[in-house]
Scaffold this motif. Structure first.
Motif, PDB file in Angstrom:
ATOM      1  N   LYS A  52      -5.331   3.236   2.574  1.00  0.00           N
ATOM      2  CA  LYS A  52      -4.770   2.005   2.678  1.00  0.00           C
ATOM      3  C   LYS A  52      -4.917   1.057   1.227  1.00  0.00           C
ATOM      4  O   LYS A  52      -5.618  -0.048   1.457  1.00  0.00           O
ATOM      5  CB  LYS A  52      -5.268   1.224   3.729  1.00  0.00           C
ATOM      6  CG  LYS A  52      -5.143   2.154   5.035  1.00  0.00           C
ATOM      7  CD  LYS A  52      -5.280   1.335   6.323  1.00  0.00           C
ATOM      8  CE  LYS A  52      -5.039   2.156   7.630  1.00  0.00           C
ATOM      9  NZ  LYS A  52      -5.203   1.687   8.774  1.00  0.00           N
ATOM     10  N   ILE A 109       0.777  -1.317   0.113  1.00  0.00           N
ATOM     11  CA  ILE A 109       0.170  -0.085   0.101  1.00  0.00           C
ATOM     12  C   ILE A 109       0.783   1.473   0.007  1.00  0.00           C
ATOM     13  O   ILE A 109       2.038   1.173   0.289  1.00  0.00           O
ATOM     14  CB  ILE A 109      -0.776   0.009   1.346  1.00  0.00           C
ATOM     15  CG1 ILE A 109      -0.311   0.012   2.534  1.00  0.00           C
ATOM     16  CG2 ILE A 109      -2.062  -0.986   1.114  1.00  0.00           C
ATOM     17  CD1 ILE A 109      -1.055   0.173   3.772  1.00  0.00           C
ATOM     18  N   ARG A 126      -1.075   9.459   3.395  1.00  0.00           N
ATOM     19  CA  ARG A 126      -1.851   9.381   4.357  1.00  0.00           C
ATOM     20  C   ARG A 126      -2.470  10.508   4.766  1.00  0.00           C
ATOM     21  O   ARG A 126      -3.565  10.755   5.077  1.00  0.00           O
ATOM     22  CB  ARG A 126      -1.307   8.696   5.585  1.00  0.00           C
ATOM     23  CG  ARG A 126      -0.921   7.340   5.321  1.00  0.00           C
ATOM     24  CD  ARG A 126      -1.827   6.325   5.649  1.00  0.00           C
ATOM     25  NE  ARG A 126      -1.111   4.984   5.647  1.00  0.00           N
ATOM     26  CZ  ARG A 126      -0.600   4.398   4.652  1.00  0.00           C
ATOM     27  NH1 ARG A 126      -1.001   4.901   3.202  1.00  0.00           N
ATOM     28  NH2 ARG A 126      -0.402   2.952   4.724  1.00  0.00           N
TER      29      ARG A 126
END
Length: 167
Positions: free
Chosen positions: A109, A38, A42
């Motif tokens: 994710k 992944i 973020r």
């Protein structure tokens, strides 16, 4: 509940093949072989920088973006994975326009190529508002594997909806 709701637009033989892979527990292994890791994008700031880099590479002369962020409120059952909005507001005699991109927080994710596909899709709306031939040609110009990545994302969402933890 339709476990293949993300694949509803695909031909029946493809849906049957995915159903078989899902039933035999092989779909996860196939996805992990294509996309093992992944991404690390973020924060909203990281998403902004990532999106602007792609925009500057392919759509330098397009309209500016005022906001790019992850959004917890985007529900996959009612909306797409990302939203592009064009908002016009009157301020006195002038009309101010803003372009915003919001990406589902669920994509924090996933593998980077799948996030890129959604970002490319939303950026393409800066030039083409409708999902027409020109729109998809632009998407493929920015991401050559656009259609395969879209399919892979649909497979991932199908797996997640069936209760399989992938990443």
């Amino acid at each position: 509940m339709n476990t293949l709701k993300y694949l509803a637009g695909y031909q029946q033989p493809i849906q049957d093949q995915v159903s078989e892979l899902l039933a035999n527990g092989k779909l996860k292994a196939i996805l992990l072989s294509r996309h093992p890791d992944i991404h690390a994008i973020r924060t909203d700031r990281a998403l902004y920088d990532y999106t602007i880099e792609i925009k500057n590479q392919y759509l330098r002369k397009s309209q500016p973006l005022s906001k790019i962020q992850y959004d917890d409120k985007i529900s996959l059952s009612h909306q797409a994975l990302g939203l592009h909005s064009f908002v016009s507001r009157a301020q006195g005699r002038k009309t101010k326009a803003k372009n915003e991109i919001r990406i589902s927080s669920r994509l924090k994710k996933v593998p980077e190529p799948l996030l890129r596909m959604v970002v490319v899709h939303e950026l393409a709306h800066l030039k083409e508002k409708d999902h027409n031939k020109a729109f998809y040609q632009l998407c493929c110009h920015m991401e050559a594997d656009y259609h395969q990545l879209e399919f892979d994302l649909r497979l991932l969402l199908t797996l997640l909806d069936s209760g399989v933890k992938v990443y």
